[in-house]
Design a protein around this motif. Sequence first.
Motif, PDB file in Angstrom:
ATOM      1  N   ASP A 156      -0.853   2.307  -3.491  1.00  0.00           N
ATOM      2  CA  ASP A 156      -1.228   1.293  -4.260  1.00  0.00           C
ATOM      3  C   ASP A 156      -0.644   0.103  -3.569  1.00  0.00           C
ATOM      4  O   ASP A 156       0.675  -0.086  -3.717  1.00  0.00           O
ATOM      5  N   ASP A 157      -1.344  -0.677  -2.778  1.00  0.00           N
ATOM      6  CA  ASP A 157      -0.898  -1.860  -1.930  1.00  0.00           C
ATOM      7  C   ASP A 157      -0.788  -2.893  -3.190  1.00  0.00           C
ATOM      8  O   ASP A 157      -1.472  -3.092  -4.010  1.00  0.00           O
ATOM      9  N   GLN A 158       0.536  -3.565  -2.864  1.00  0.00           N
ATOM     10  CA  GLN A 158       0.904  -4.326  -3.938  1.00  0.00           C
ATOM     11  C   GLN A 158       0.163  -5.853  -4.089  1.00  0.00           C
ATOM     12  O   GLN A 158      -0.026  -6.362  -5.065  1.00  0.00           O
ATOM     13  N   HIS A 199      10.534  -1.379   0.554  1.00  0.00           N
ATOM     14  CA  HIS A 199       9.205  -2.086   0.409  1.00  0.00           C
ATOM     15  C   HIS A 199       8.877  -2.484   1.905  1.00  0.00           C
ATOM     16  O   HIS A 199       9.566  -3.360   2.407  1.00  0.00           O
ATOM     17  N   THR A 226       6.885   1.383  -0.699  1.00  0.00           N
ATOM     18  CA  THR A 226       5.816   0.922  -1.331  1.00  0.00           C
ATOM     19  C   THR A 226       5.376  -0.203  -0.242  1.00  0.00           C
ATOM     20  O   THR A 226       6.040  -0.877   0.455  1.00  0.00           O
ATOM     21  N   ALA A 228       2.760  -3.521   1.014  1.00  0.00           N
ATOM     22  CA  ALA A 228       2.091  -4.736   0.743  1.00  0.00           C
ATOM     23  C   ALA A 228       1.448  -5.489   1.986  1.00  0.00           C
ATOM     24  O   ALA A 228       2.296  -5.631   2.870  1.00  0.00           O
ATOM     25  N   SER A 290       6.992 -12.975  -6.421  1.00  0.00           N
ATOM     26  CA  SER A 290       6.677 -11.703  -6.854  1.00  0.00           C
ATOM     27  C   SER A 290       5.246 -11.289  -5.901  1.00  0.00           C
ATOM     28  O   SER A 290       4.647 -12.261  -5.447  1.00  0.00           O
ATOM     29  N   LEU A 291       5.538  -9.969  -5.630  1.00  0.00           N
ATOM     30  CA  LEU A 291       4.377  -9.496  -4.638  1.00  0.00           C
ATOM     31  C   LEU A 291       2.936  -9.547  -5.046  1.00  0.00           C
ATOM     32  O   LEU A 291       1.969  -9.997  -4.438  1.00  0.00           O
ATOM     33  N   ASN A 292       2.797  -9.438  -6.441  1.00  0.00           N
ATOM     34  CA  ASN A 292       1.582  -9.382  -7.029  1.00  0.00           C
ATOM     35  C   ASN A 292       0.814 -10.744  -7.156  1.00  0.00           C
ATOM     36  O   ASN A 292      -0.292 -10.837  -7.553  1.00  0.00           O
TER      37      ASN A 292
END
Length: 475
Positions: A156-158, A199, A226, A228, A290-292
């Motif tokens: 799940d790429d952020q 991360h 994780t 990103a 935030s990453l998202n």
Amino acid sequence: MTVKTRFAPSPTGYLHVGGARTALYSWLFAKSQGGEFVLRIEDTDLERNSQEAVDAILEGMQWLGLEWNEGPYFQTQRFDRYNEMVDKLLAEDKAYKCYASKELLDEVRAEQEANKEMPRYDADHPKIKAVNEAAKEGDPCVIRFRNPKSGSVVFDDQIRGRIEISNSQMDDLIIRRTDGSPTYNFCVVVDDWDMGITHVIRGEDHINNTPRQINIYEALGAPVPTFAHCAMILGDDGAKLSKRHGAVSVMQYRDMGYLPVALNNYLVRLGWSHGDQEIFSQEEMINLFSLNAISKSASAFNTDKLLWLNNHYIKTSEPEYVAEHLQWHLDQKGINKDNGPAITEVIKLVGERCNTLVELADQIAYFYQDFDAFDADAAKKHLRGVAKEPLELALAKVEALSEWTTENLHQVIADVCAELEIGMGKIGMPLRVAVTGGGQSPSVDAVMQLIGKERVVARIKMALASIAEREANAQ
Ligand code: GLU
């Protein structure tokens, strides 16, 4: 779990703005989570790496204020550790020796292409199998990772969401070359594991490495971080940002007169947003990041916006901060700030008029350096016969001033206007040219106050001499 991020540049050149943005995002994410940020130099490509490039990267990071909690680590100092892990995988049969020569691999590839198959390393190919079975201990070989043959890798790429890649699309990656050196994708995994990276935030040019790396983490029994992957930065023509578009090195932005806060603010918004807010203090960036909220799509570099931000920060930052960064430019221009008024006062007066520190340094030279000629256009327009009387009167009045304040200097100008029944421009402009050498400056009373009495008097006298000379030449 403590969040730990890293920036892992390969020292092949300067720190470019794309790398700087990745570093900033990694740094901000760590800070926003109360975590730690690691700097790792990926210097295994001995032909393309240099100490100069390492220094340039460290200089760029320091200039941007992206301090690291750990490192810099250097991959070239960790070969024993990588090899230890290659040996572990070998011992567990998760990696194997491959003796196939380059010629054989080329032959197999040509065969695959002729059969319209995807060209790839195939350990089960009869010719490769035969060579590997016939090989003797000690023959030159590479070590390959035994990639799973079935199933797929899902992560799940952020930024980009769920990504799934079938293992059938990945072949058995070389993890140690014939010369004994471990390869890039393997080193990265061992490092991220050993360094406790939770991360991995990096450019999307690495996204194809991720499924391969995830299989290696799993084979090593290491927790998978994780991921990103950030989209690219484009130039104003929509092509990937490169030298062709102008400056791409962070230190070039220093040279062009940008403040690090402005570049950081610009870079954080280049692909990340919080509503439509444009200005972020460092504290706000940390609190809001935030990453998202990082954009999936590429962002275009916009120099006008960067200039606007730079002007904002020159105007609103503490003058001491501006002064600290202005110093480099003063040194370049040979301006000695000890040879005039307090630099912070000059910045307060002139800063808001400037988009860059280069402009600021240019515009404040007259506070610190005497000049022996006036700007030709400004002198032609304003140091003419009509200016003689107002300048003489102003000279007498400033010489007589006992208290050298902006208010008193303002009064001098007002009194000259009243006594000679002239408008403000008739004395304001000649005085400006006289004391600054040119036709543009902030309010001339405040400028004279900072320049100081001795210099102001000498410069008005020099302007009067210049008028006299012009008149003599005209006769
Ligand atoms: N060394 C790589 C680069 O400079 C980064 C690798 C990574 O972040 O995993 O592009």
